[in-house]
Design a protein around this motif. Structure first.
Motif, PDB file in Angstrom:
ATOM      1  N   SER A 116      74.308  27.838  43.470  1.00  0.00           N
ATOM      2  CA  SER A 116      74.535  26.637  42.667  1.00  0.00           C
ATOM      3  C   SER A 116      74.048  25.404  43.413  1.00  0.00           C
ATOM      4  CB  SER A 116      76.000  26.493  42.277  1.00  0.00           C
ATOM      5  OG  SER A 116      76.822  26.361  43.404  1.00  0.00           O
ATOM      6  N   ILE A 117      73.910  24.298  42.686  1.00  0.00           N
ATOM      7  CA  ILE A 117      73.232  23.132  43.249  1.00  0.00           C
ATOM      8  C   ILE A 117      73.988  21.834  43.010  1.00  0.00           C
ATOM      9  CG2 ILE A 117      71.814  22.627  41.211  1.00  0.00           C
ATOM     10  CD1 ILE A 117      70.637  22.726  44.911  1.00  0.00           C
ATOM     11  N   GLY A 118      75.239  21.900  42.552  1.00  0.00           N
ATOM     12  CA  GLY A 118      76.002  20.663  42.360  1.00  0.00           C
ATOM     13  C   GLY A 118      76.805  20.704  41.079  1.00  0.00           C
ATOM     14  N   GLY A 119      77.502  19.612  40.794  1.00  0.00           N
ATOM     15  CA  GLY A 119      78.336  19.601  39.606  1.00  0.00           C
ATOM     16  C   GLY A 119      78.771  18.206  39.222  1.00  0.00           C
ATOM     17  N   ALA A 120      79.664  18.151  38.226  1.00  0.00           N
ATOM     18  CA  ALA A 120      80.150  16.881  37.705  1.00  0.00           C
ATOM     19  C   ALA A 120      81.534  17.098  37.122  1.00  0.00           C
ATOM     20  CB  ALA A 120      79.194  16.331  36.651  1.00  0.00           C
ATOM     21  N   ILE A 121      82.273  16.004  36.936  1.00  0.00           N
ATOM     22  CA  ILE A 121      83.573  16.047  36.288  1.00  0.00           C
ATOM     23  C   ILE A 121      83.507  15.170  35.046  1.00  0.00           C
ATOM     24  CG2 ILE A 121      84.557  14.156  37.663  1.00  0.00           C
ATOM     25  CD1 ILE A 121      87.226  15.819  37.614  1.00  0.00           C
ATOM     26  N   SER A 122      84.148  15.605  33.977  1.00  0.00           N
ATOM     27  CA  SER A 122      84.034  14.911  32.700  1.00  0.00           C
ATOM     28  C   SER A 122      84.701  13.553  32.736  1.00  0.00           C
ATOM     29  CB  SER A 122      84.634  15.766  31.579  1.00  0.00           C
ATOM     30  OG  SER A 122      86.014  15.992  31.809  1.00  0.00           O
ATOM     31  N   GLN A 123      84.351  12.707  31.765  1.00  0.00           N
ATOM     32  CA  GLN A 123      84.869  11.341  31.713  1.00  0.00           C
ATOM     33  C   GLN A 123      86.390  11.318  31.683  1.00  0.00           C
ATOM     34  OE1 GLN A 123      83.910   9.151  28.107  1.00  0.00           O
ATOM     35  NE2 GLN A 123      83.698   7.248  29.252  1.00  0.00           N
ATOM     36  N   ASP A 124      87.006  12.264  30.974  1.00  0.00           N
ATOM     37  CA  ASP A 124      88.469  12.280  30.892  1.00  0.00           C
ATOM     38  C   ASP A 124      89.116  13.096  31.999  1.00  0.00           C
ATOM     39  OD1 ASP A 124      87.956  14.901  30.159  1.00  0.00           O
ATOM     40  OD2 ASP A 124      88.751  14.730  28.125  1.00  0.00           O
ATOM     41  N   GLY A 125      88.319  13.677  32.881  1.00  0.00           N
ATOM     42  CA  GLY A 125      88.847  14.415  34.019  1.00  0.00           C
ATOM     43  C   GLY A 125      89.330  15.815  33.708  1.00  0.00           C
ATOM     44  N   ARG A 126      89.146  16.294  32.475  1.00  0.00           N
ATOM     45  CA  ARG A 126      89.672  17.605  32.093  1.00  0.00           C
ATOM     46  C   ARG A 126      88.786  18.758  32.544  1.00  0.00           C
ATOM     47  NH1 ARG A 126      90.439  17.645  25.868  1.00  0.00           N
ATOM     48  NH2 ARG A 126      91.171  19.764  26.357  1.00  0.00           N
ATOM     49  N   TYR A 127      87.478  18.506  32.682  1.00  0.00           N
ATOM     50  CA  TYR A 127      86.542  19.596  32.918  1.00  0.00           C
ATOM     51  C   TYR A 127      85.683  19.339  34.148  1.00  0.00           C
ATOM     52  CZ  TYR A 127      87.735  20.380  28.010  1.00  0.00           C
ATOM     53  OH  TYR A 127      88.418  20.574  26.837  1.00  0.00           O
ATOM     54  N   VAL A 128      85.395  20.421  34.858  1.00  0.00           N
ATOM     55  CA  VAL A 128      84.452  20.389  35.966  1.00  0.00           C
ATOM     56  C   VAL A 128      83.309  21.326  35.614  1.00  0.00           C
ATOM     57  CG1 VAL A 128      84.081  20.905  38.402  1.00  0.00           C
ATOM     58  CG2 VAL A 128      86.223  19.873  37.668  1.00  0.00           C
ATOM     59  N   ALA A 129      82.081  20.801  35.668  1.00  0.00           N
ATOM     60  CA  ALA A 129      80.899  21.597  35.331  1.00  0.00           C
ATOM     61  C   ALA A 129      80.080  21.859  36.582  1.00  0.00           C
ATOM     62  CB  ALA A 129      80.056  20.872  34.285  1.00  0.00           C
ATOM     63  N   VAL A 130      79.461  23.043  36.645  1.00  0.00           N
ATOM     64  CA  VAL A 130      78.665  23.442  37.811  1.00  0.00           C
ATOM     65  C   VAL A 130      77.261  23.796  37.349  1.00  0.00           C
ATOM     66  CG1 VAL A 130      78.574  24.878  39.866  1.00  0.00           C
ATOM     67  CG2 VAL A 130      80.774  24.431  38.771  1.00  0.00           C
ATOM     68  N   SER A 131      76.280  23.300  38.083  1.00  0.00           N
ATOM     69  CA  SER A 131      74.866  23.543  37.790  1.00  0.00           C
ATOM     70  C   SER A 131      74.368  24.687  38.663  1.00  0.00           C
ATOM     71  CB  SER A 131      74.082  22.261  38.067  1.00  0.00           C
ATOM     72  OG  SER A 131      72.720  22.422  37.804  1.00  0.00           O
ATOM     73  N   ASN A 132      73.714  25.673  38.049  1.00  0.00           N
ATOM     74  CA  ASN A 132      73.374  26.896  38.769  1.00  0.00           C
ATOM     75  C   ASN A 132      71.876  27.169  38.831  1.00  0.00           C
ATOM     76  OD1 ASN A 132      76.063  27.763  39.409  1.00  0.00           O
ATOM     77  ND2 ASN A 132      76.335  28.289  37.257  1.00  0.00           N
ATOM     78  N   TYR A 133      71.453  27.667  39.988  1.00  0.00           N
ATOM     79  CA  TYR A 133      70.094  28.201  40.166  1.00  0.00           C
ATOM     80  C   TYR A 133      70.038  29.681  39.797  1.00  0.00           C
ATOM     81  CZ  TYR A 133      67.685  24.375  42.621  1.00  0.00           C
ATOM     82  OH  TYR A 133      67.052  23.208  42.948  1.00  0.00           O
ATOM     83  N   GLU A 134      71.009  30.425  40.252  1.00  0.00           N
ATOM     84  CA  GLU A 134      71.032  31.881  40.048  1.00  0.00           C
ATOM     85  C   GLU A 134      72.381  32.292  39.483  1.00  0.00           C
ATOM     86  OE1 GLU A 134      70.066  35.584  39.591  1.00  0.00           O
ATOM     87  OE2 GLU A 134      68.588  34.182  40.383  1.00  0.00           O
TER      88      GLU A 134
END
Length: 405
Positions: A116-134
């Motif tokens: 994986s290569i990084g991520g983000a958290i949603s505006q309301d703080g409910r969700y964490v998303a992860v960006s993947n290479y493999e």
């Protein structure tokens, strides 16, 4: 003869004093309660070689604790919960780790992909998303439990009709509980709407091989850098129906490029006084673009290939770090005069910079010097150093209250 109540009362008082004093002594000794502190001046420093992070206090210039067991942190980043107590660490090995800054401990950890290569958290703080290479794609997790909420495989069809799963890069949060990211092989930009359970996806054609991206501080423009061609792809999130626009299309055309030792990071783009300061791929330049029409307005010569081009919080200074072999220095540009005002030497192999929330100081990691140097942004002089094992990313909890960080 009546009963004497005075003796028992005196005994009880004596016992109370003894136990009370012994309790006070215990609190002042090695078993004292942990210091009560807020999280507003805390942060995490990634120790990339040891799979650990340092919890640091920015006001005191000191290490509060170390958290180990976070896996491969050779390319790691961090986002924070809304209350700034928890840091979510994205590791290169696909690990997503929730760290408690107050207890300096791991709350939970999942291995959600192979790379994986990084991520983000949603505006309301409910969700964490992860960006993947493999294997590619984006996964979204509940920020409280780290349970999987959505799986977006980022599939696409190539020009010869074959289907594939694309690496995803440049993942950021955006207003409206959106996540925005780019597909490297597909040459596309996607938005993922997490405002309800539908998790709707919108797709936009972008340029060739987007490698990283950023979102402007107001959350309006998403801009992807392109590895396969000169120029950048811009998506106006206020008017997405207009599609992707190419900006700065000719800044490198017809010029002799240098070998690219490290791709620039776009997250730290400097935006100051209506101008965007952009690292030029394969050039010893920082580019300036007018944000009204995104036309190229100037080229600022610098001493190497820029990696991070970051504005101080007051936008008066632009701080630039560089790729190998010029990665032992940082140059400071005055945003008004566009002149280099100082060349600093924080240590060997500078990797990351982070400003304190109001910008009075900047922390700079030097991997091969095993230290972080702290500079006063007014005097441009060092004020302190913090020892760390191969430090890379520096992430302060002020990021909890900013878009796209």
């Amino acid at each position: 003869m009546g009963l004497d109540f005075k003796a028992p009362a005196k005994l009880a008082l004596a016992l109370l004093l003894v136990f009370g004093l012994s309790g006070c002594q215990a609190l002042s000794g090695s078993d004292a309660r942990p210091e009560i502190m807020g999280t507003g001046d805390l942060g995490l420093i990634v120790e990339r070689a040891t799979g650990s992070v340092l919890v640091i206090n920015t006001s005191r210039h000191e290490v509060v604790g170390r958290v180990e067991g976070l896996g491969d942190l050779s390319h790691a980043s961090v986002v924070y919960s809304r209350d700034a107590r928890y840091g979510y660490v994205f590791g290169r090995d696909g690990g997503l780790t929730k760290v408690d800054l107050l207890s300096q401990s791991i709350v939970d950890r999942v291995i959600q992909s192979g790379n994986s290569i990084g991520g983000a958290i949603s505006q309301d703080g409910r969700y964490v998303a992860v960006s993947n290479y493999e294997p590619g794609g984006v996964k979204v997790f509940d920020s409280q439990t780290l349970e999987l909420v959505a799986d977006v495989p980022a599939t696409y069809t190539s020009g010869d009709g074959e289907s594939g799963q694309s690496k995803t890069v440049g993942l950021v949060d955006a207003p409206g509980n959106l996540f925005v990211f780019s597909l490297f092989e597909a040459g596309e930009i996607w938005t993922l709407d997490m405002s309800d359970e539908s998790a709707d996806i919108s797709r936009f054609e972008a340029g060739e091989s987007p490698y990283d991206a950023l979102i402007t501080p107001d959350g309006r423009y998403y801009i992807a850098g392109l590895f396969g061609e000169d120029g950048l792809s811009l998506l106006d999130l206020w008017n997405p129906e207009q599609g992707v626009t190419e900006i700065l299309p000719d800044y490198g055309k017809g010029e002799q490029k240098l070998p690219v030792y490290k791709m620039p990071h776009l997250e730290g783009w400097a935006i100051a006084d209506g101008q965007a300061f952009v690292p030029a791929v394969g050039h010893h330049q920082v580019l300036m673009a007018d944000m009204k029409d995104w036309s190229l307005t100037d080229r600022i010569p610098v001493q190497g290939q820029p990696v991070f081009v970051m504005a101080s919080p007051d936008n008066r200074q632009i701080w630039v770090s560089f790729a190998h072999p010029d990665n032992d220095v940082v140059q400071v540009i005055d945003s008004q005069t566009r002149e280099i005002v100082r060349t600093l030497e924080p240590g060997e192999a500078v990797l990351h910079m982070e400003f304190t929330p109001r910008g009075e100081e900047v922390w700079i990691s030097a991997r091969d010097s095993n230290q972080v140097t702290i500079y006063n942004t007014r005097t441009l002089e060092p004020v302190a150093t913090v020892s760390a094992e191969k430090p890379s990313g520096i992430f302060f909890t002020s990021r909890a209250h900013a878009l796209g960080l």
